[in-house]
Design an enzyme around this catalytic site. Structure first.
Site, mmCIF file in Angstrom:
data_model
loop_
_atom_site.group_PDB
_atom_site.id
_atom_site.type_symbol
_atom_site.label_atom_id
_atom_site.label_comp_id
_atom_site.label_asym_id
_atom_site.label_seq_id
_atom_site.Cartn_x
_atom_site.Cartn_y
_atom_site.Cartn_z
ATOM 1 N N LYS A 204 0.846 -1.078 -0.088
ATOM 2 C CA LYS A 204 -0.073 0.088 0.117
ATOM 3 C C LYS A 204 0.751 1.294 0.023
ATOM 4 C CE LYS A 204 -4.224 -1.846 1.377
ATOM 5 N NZ LYS A 204 -5.554 -1.903 2.345
ATOM 6 N N ARG A 238 -3.795 -10.102 4.964
ATOM 7 C CA ARG A 238 -4.317 -10.194 3.480
ATOM 8 C C ARG A 238 -3.079 -9.773 2.749
ATOM 9 N NH1 ARG A 238 -6.842 -6.813 -0.160
ATOM 10 N NH2 ARG A 238 -8.318 -7.911 -1.554
#
Length: 259
Positions: A204, A238
């Site tokens: 991210k 995840r």
């Protein structure tokens, strides 16, 4: 939890698994890499992503889900659309992973009517087109915790057992880089809410902001974030890079004396 994006425009791997055949092959590769859960999605939730109609999204994920449920691990669908939740659960999918925390009309009914379905409730504000402007928190950890507790309460009141619920703070969704890292540093406060935590840090932007690395060079940062989250109580991570994360967790576990 291994990420399978059947999309042309996801922020990290858009287009890499955009066909049913390539997505199913990716599921099989993740299984060989040691994945525990497959998370399959057909609509990108990156900032500014184009919203997708129900039938278009279903046409992307349906053939992948149909094969994935035969692979012997739990399968999750990443969607906020109630109609897709119902169809996926009828197909044999095990978990609903909803970035909107079942706030769409009909979503709560879709999940509560399947007595064995798991559900992940994520915190976010707005949608993909507006969330990056909605970062005005007093105390981000307190406000995220209050939201998640309230959503879990709504599910419990609808008859969803506590052991079916997982919470996700929503890293990267309506949070600044500083807020994301505060949520990571204080993750144990969310652990105290009484539900397992699912954490999604893989590749991210906040990792890029700290390391200065572009998207395709964020593996080391993603592994560090995963380990930091597990050390603070996360139960599910995840990730895109399953094999590397499995290895990192094995070494971290061994270094902790197997505790």
């Amino acid at each position: 939890m291994g990420i399978v994006n059947v999309t042309p425009d996801s922020f990290s791997d858009g287009g890499q698994h955009g066909t049913a055949r390539s997505a199913i092959a990716h599921c099989e590769c993740l299984l060989a890499d040691g994945v525990d859960i497959l998370d399959i999605g057909g609509e990108s939730s990156r900032p500014g992503a184009q919203l997708l109609g129900e039938e278009d999204e279903w046409s992307r994920v349906a053939p992948v889900l149909a094969e994935a449920v035969k692979l012997g691990v739990p399968v999750s669908i990443d969607t906020y659309k109630p109609a897709l939740m119902a169809r996926a659960l009828d197909l044999g999918v095990d978990i609903i992973n909803d970035i909107q925390a079942l706030r769409m009309p009909g979503a709560l009914k879709a999940v509560s009517s399947h007595a064995d379905a798991g559900v992940c409730l994520m915190h976010m504000r707005g949608d993909s087109s507006t969330m990056q402007a909605l970062v005005d928190y007093g105390d981000v950890v307190t406000e995220v915790a209050a939201f998640l507790v309230d959503r879990a309460r709504v599910l419990r009141e609808a008859g969803v057992a506590a052991e079916r619920i997982v919470l996700d703070p929503g890293y990267g969704f309506a949070k600044t880089t500083a807020q994301n890292f505060e949520l990571l540093a204080r993750l144990q406060e969310l652990q105290g809410l009484g539900y397992p935590l699912l954490i999604g840090w893989s590749r991210k932007r906040a990792i890029g902001d700290v390391t200065g690395r572009p998207l395709d060079q964020r593996l080391a940062g993603s592994l560090a974030a995963a380990l930091a989250a597990v050390a603070r109580g996360a139960r599910i991570v995840r990730v895109h890079d399953v094999a590397a994360t499995v290895d990192a967790l094995k070494v971290w576990h061994a270094a902790a004396g197997g505790a």
